[in-house]
Write a protein that holds these residues in place. Structure first.
Motif, mmCIF file in Angstrom:
data_model
loop_
_atom_site.group_PDB
_atom_site.id
_atom_site.type_symbol
_atom_site.label_atom_id
_atom_site.label_comp_id
_atom_site.label_asym_id
_atom_site.label_seq_id
_atom_site.Cartn_x
_atom_site.Cartn_y
_atom_site.Cartn_z
ATOM 1 N N HIS A 70 0.829 -1.352 0.106
ATOM 2 C CA HIS A 70 0.031 -0.089 -0.020
ATOM 3 C C HIS A 70 0.979 1.065 -0.085
ATOM 4 C CE1 HIS A 70 -3.466 2.459 0.730
ATOM 5 N NE2 HIS A 70 -2.808 3.181 1.627
ATOM 6 N N SER A 71 0.582 2.133 -0.944
ATOM 7 C CA SER A 71 1.128 3.308 -0.939
ATOM 8 C C SER A 71 0.287 4.636 -1.466
ATOM 9 C CB SER A 71 2.483 3.446 -1.957
ATOM 10 O OG SER A 71 3.146 4.572 -2.056
ATOM 11 N N SER A 72 0.558 5.671 -1.194
ATOM 12 C CA SER A 72 -0.220 6.739 -1.737
ATOM 13 C C SER A 72 0.331 7.320 -2.773
ATOM 14 C CB SER A 72 -0.715 7.890 -0.571
ATOM 15 O OG SER A 72 0.756 8.355 -0.006
ATOM 16 N N ARG A 73 1.255 6.800 -3.490
ATOM 17 C CA ARG A 73 2.072 7.420 -4.508
ATOM 18 C C ARG A 73 1.042 7.422 -5.701
ATOM 19 N NH1 ARG A 73 7.917 5.041 -4.053
ATOM 20 N NH2 ARG A 73 8.504 5.686 -2.176
ATOM 21 N N CYS A 74 1.299 8.330 -6.643
ATOM 22 C CA CYS A 74 0.486 8.488 -7.889
ATOM 23 C C CYS A 74 0.781 7.120 -9.049
ATOM 24 C CB CYS A 74 0.508 9.887 -8.413
ATOM 25 S SG CYS A 74 -0.045 11.023 -7.654
ATOM 26 N N ASN A 75 1.962 6.596 -8.787
ATOM 27 C CA ASN A 75 2.305 5.538 -9.818
ATOM 28 C C ASN A 75 1.461 4.325 -9.717
ATOM 29 O OD1 ASN A 75 3.410 4.936 -7.358
ATOM 30 N ND2 ASN A 75 5.434 4.595 -8.128
ATOM 31 N N TRP A 76 0.570 4.231 -8.538
ATOM 32 C CA TRP A 76 -0.244 3.132 -8.268
ATOM 33 C C TRP A 76 -1.381 2.988 -9.039
ATOM 34 C CZ3 TRP A 76 0.933 -1.697 -6.462
ATOM 35 C CH2 TRP A 76 2.153 -1.527 -5.759
ATOM 36 N N LEU A 77 -1.765 4.455 -9.439
ATOM 37 C CA LEU A 77 -2.907 4.600 -10.390
ATOM 38 C C LEU A 77 -3.090 3.885 -11.454
ATOM 39 C CD1 LEU A 77 -3.545 8.342 -10.111
ATOM 40 C CD2 LEU A 77 -4.677 6.876 -8.750
ATOM 41 N N LYS A 78 -1.788 3.478 -12.239
ATOM 42 C CA LYS A 78 -1.848 2.495 -13.282
ATOM 43 C C LYS A 78 -2.373 1.205 -13.114
ATOM 44 C CE LYS A 78 2.226 5.021 -15.244
ATOM 45 N NZ LYS A 78 3.522 4.843 -15.752
ATOM 46 N N VAL A 79 -2.260 0.696 -11.842
ATOM 47 C CA VAL A 79 -2.875 -0.496 -11.425
ATOM 48 C C VAL A 79 -4.148 -0.610 -11.148
ATOM 49 C CG1 VAL A 79 -2.937 -2.211 -9.462
ATOM 50 C CG2 VAL A 79 -0.612 -1.091 -9.966
ATOM 51 N N ASP A 80 -4.789 0.731 -11.073
ATOM 52 C CA ASP A 80 -6.256 0.755 -10.645
ATOM 53 C C ASP A 80 -6.863 0.887 -12.048
ATOM 54 O OD1 ASP A 80 -6.332 0.495 -7.964
ATOM 55 O OD2 ASP A 80 -6.293 2.916 -7.950
ATOM 56 N N ALA A 81 -5.918 1.386 -12.893
ATOM 57 C CA ALA A 81 -6.661 1.566 -14.275
ATOM 58 C C ALA A 81 -6.604 0.121 -15.234
ATOM 59 C CB ALA A 81 -5.773 2.474 -15.255
ATOM 60 N N SER A 82 -5.606 -0.493 -15.001
ATOM 61 C CA SER A 82 -5.205 -1.889 -15.406
ATOM 62 C C SER A 82 -6.303 -2.767 -14.932
ATOM 63 C CB SER A 82 -3.923 -2.721 -15.251
ATOM 64 O OG SER A 82 -3.148 -1.650 -15.658
ATOM 65 N N VAL A 83 -6.854 -2.752 -13.654
ATOM 66 C CA VAL A 83 -7.716 -3.580 -13.207
ATOM 67 C C VAL A 83 -9.100 -3.214 -13.602
ATOM 68 C CG1 VAL A 83 -8.847 -4.274 -10.975
ATOM 69 C CG2 VAL A 83 -6.616 -4.055 -11.009
ATOM 70 N N ALA A 84 -9.456 -2.087 -13.700
ATOM 71 C CA ALA A 84 -10.664 -1.602 -14.325
ATOM 72 C C ALA A 84 -10.576 -2.122 -15.761
ATOM 73 C CB ALA A 84 -10.814 -0.266 -14.337
ATOM 74 N N LEU A 85 -9.905 -2.145 -16.723
ATOM 75 C CA LEU A 85 -9.819 -2.484 -18.015
ATOM 76 C C LEU A 85 -9.793 -4.192 -18.061
ATOM 77 C CD1 LEU A 85 -9.640 -2.050 -21.023
ATOM 78 C CD2 LEU A 85 -7.220 -1.770 -20.830
ATOM 79 N N LEU A 86 -9.243 -4.873 -17.148
ATOM 80 C CA LEU A 86 -9.413 -6.315 -17.408
ATOM 81 C C LEU A 86 -10.522 -6.732 -16.705
ATOM 82 C CD1 LEU A 86 -5.718 -7.211 -15.737
ATOM 83 C CD2 LEU A 86 -6.577 -7.417 -18.143
ATOM 84 N N MET A 87 -11.086 -6.042 -15.609
ATOM 85 C CA MET A 87 -12.458 -6.531 -15.227
ATOM 86 C C MET A 87 -13.620 -6.437 -16.214
ATOM 87 S SD MET A 87 -11.974 -8.433 -12.566
ATOM 88 C CE MET A 87 -13.737 -8.294 -11.757
ATOM 89 N N VAL A 88 -13.526 -5.261 -16.933
ATOM 90 C CA VAL A 88 -14.671 -4.979 -17.870
ATOM 91 C C VAL A 88 -14.547 -5.908 -19.207
ATOM 92 C CG1 VAL A 88 -13.577 -3.063 -19.238
ATOM 93 C CG2 VAL A 88 -15.941 -3.174 -18.913
ATOM 94 N N LEU A 89 -13.114 -6.351 -19.527
ATOM 95 C CA LEU A 89 -13.177 -7.149 -20.580
ATOM 96 C C LEU A 89 -13.529 -8.440 -20.119
ATOM 97 C CD1 LEU A 89 -9.673 -6.047 -22.093
ATOM 98 C CD2 LEU A 89 -12.012 -5.895 -23.131
ATOM 99 N N ALA A 90 -13.219 -8.641 -18.670
ATOM 100 C CA ALA A 90 -13.652 -10.317 -18.230
ATOM 101 C C ALA A 90 -15.057 -10.337 -18.327
ATOM 102 C CB ALA A 90 -13.041 -10.555 -17.075
ATOM 103 N N GLY A 91 -15.949 -9.174 -17.886
ATOM 104 C CA GLY A 91 -17.259 -9.238 -17.907
ATOM 105 C C GLY A 91 -17.929 -9.397 -19.356
ATOM 106 N N LEU A 92 -17.657 -8.644 -20.044
ATOM 107 C CA LEU A 92 -18.130 -8.693 -21.415
ATOM 108 C C LEU A 92 -17.746 -10.022 -22.099
ATOM 109 C CD1 LEU A 92 -17.101 -5.333 -22.850
ATOM 110 C CD2 LEU A 92 -19.124 -5.869 -22.216
ATOM 111 N N LEU A 93 -16.602 -10.602 -22.004
ATOM 112 C CA LEU A 93 -16.158 -11.944 -22.478
ATOM 113 C C LEU A 93 -17.321 -13.055 -22.278
ATOM 114 C CD1 LEU A 93 -12.547 -12.182 -22.672
ATOM 115 C CD2 LEU A 93 -14.160 -12.537 -24.577
#
Length: 293
Positions: free
Chosen positions: A150-173
Motif C-alpha cells: 500500500h502506498s499513496s503514490r500516484c504511480n499506483w494509479l496505473k494498477v487501478d486503471a489496469s484492473v478496471a480494464l481487465l475486469m470490464v473485458l472479463a465481464g463482456l467476455l
C-alpha cells in the motif's frame, strides 16, 4: 485502516468472489437441469419392478414345444404408464442423467450431443469462459499487490486503471459466452438426438454463478474506475503542493526610491549640495564610494 485501504480490500474481495463463481460455473455440469421422458425397459426379473414394463408370454398347449419367436408379449402398461421421467443436468463439458435404479448417474460429452454445425460455437463459448477466468485471475493478482504494498503514490494509479480494464473485458467476455451457450442448448433441445431431448428444463445453479461472476466483474470495474478518476484529479494538486512546500518563494520587496542610494564611505558634502545625485554621477567635489540601485 483508512478509507482508501478499506475500499481496496473490498475490491480485492469482490474480485476473488467473481473468480470463485467463474471457476465453479466452468467446472460444473449444472448449467441447465430438467427431466427427460423415456420408455420403460422390459422387466428382466420375474418379480418385475416399478421402472420397467410388465408383460406375459403365451405358453404352448399339450406336448408341443413353445416357439419363442412366435410368442406374443402382452404389455400391461399403456399410455403414460409406459414412460418414466429421468432427471438430467448439462454443462459446458458433460450431460448427465440418473440411472433407472437411482443409484448413480451416467454421463456423456455434451459436445457429442449438440448438432455438428454448432460445435464450433460451443468451442468459442468454452474459450471465452476460460479467458474470462484468466482475466479475473490477473486482476486479482494486480489488486493483491496493490493492497499488499500500500502506498499513496500516484504511480499506483496505473494498477487501478489496469484492473478496471481487465475486469470490464472479463465481464463482456463472460456475457458473450453465457449467451452463446444458452443459444446452443436451446438448439440442441430442438434438434438434438431423440434419446436426449428433455421434456422440461430450466437453468441451474451453475448458470446463476456464471451471471453472478459477470455482475461482480462489472461492479468492480465501475468502482475501480471511479476511484481512479477521483485519485487522478487529486494527484496533480498534491504534487503541486509538495513542490511548493519544497521550494518556498522568496518575498523580496523592491526598495523604495529614497533607499536606492546609500553612501558606503565618507562623503563630505559641500555647501549647496545637500541632496545626493542618484543618477550615478556624484556631485562635484565629492569623494568616497557610492552605490546606486
Amino acid at each position: 485502516m483508512d478509507r482508501a485501504r478499506w475500499q481496496q480490500a473490498l475490491t480485492l474481495l469482490s474480485i476473488c468472489l467473481a473468480l470463485a463463481f467463474a471457476l465453479a460455473a466452468v467446472g460444473s455440469s449444472h448449467w441447465c437441469e430438467g427431466t427427460r421422458r423415456m420408455t420403460k425397459p422390459l422387466c428382466q426379473d420375474p418379480l418385475g419392478g416399478l421402472n420397467c414394463i410388465h408383460f406375459s408370454r403365451a405358453s404352448g398347449s399339450g406336448d408341443r414345444q413353445r416357439d419363442d419367436s412366435q410368442a406374443v408379449q402382452y404389455i400391461w402398461e399403456t399410455g403414460d404408464d409406459k414412460f418414466i421421467q429421468r432427471r438430467f443436468h448439462a454443462g459446458l463439458w458433460l450431460s448427465c442423467e440418473e440411472n433407472l435404479n437411482s443409484t448413480g448417474e451416467q454421463c456423456r460429452s455434451f459436445l457429442s450431443i449438440i448438432p455438428a454445425e454448432e460445435q464450433g460455437i460451443l468451442w468459442l463459448s468454452i474459450g471465452a469462459e476460460v479467458l474470462d477466468v484468466f482475466l479475473i485471475l490477473a486482476s486479482a493478482i494486480l489488486m493483491g499487490s496493490r493492497v499488499t504494498f500500500h502506498s499513496s503514490r500516484c504511480n499506483w494509479l496505473k494498477v487501478d486503471a489496469s484492473v478496471a480494464l481487465l475486469m470490464v473485458l472479463a465481464g463482456l467476455l463472460g456475457m458473450v459466452a453465457h449467451m452463446m451457450y444458452t443459444t446452443i442448448f436451446q438448439i440442441t433441445v430442438n434438434l438434438g438426438p431423440e434419446d436426449w431431448r428433455p421434456q422440461t428444463w430450466d437453468y441451474g445453479w451453475s448458470y446463476c454463478f456464471a451471471w453472478g461472476s459477470f455482475t461482480l466483474c462489472m461492479a468492480v470495474s465501475v468502482m475501480t474506475t471511479s476511484r481512479y478518476t477521483a485519485a487522478h484529479v487529486k494527484c496533480p494538486e498534491k504534487q503541486r503542493v509538495q513542490t511548493d512546500s519544497g521550494n518556498p518563494p522568496y518575498n523580496v520587496s523592491r526598495p523604495e526610491a529614497s533607499q536606492c542610494a546609500w553612501q558606503v564611505g565618507a562623503t563630505p558634502s559641500t555647501a549647496g549640495h545637500d541632496l545626493v545625485n542618484i543618477s550615478g554621477h556624484p556631485p562635484p567635489g565629492a569623494t568616497g564610494k557610492m552605490s546606486v540601485c
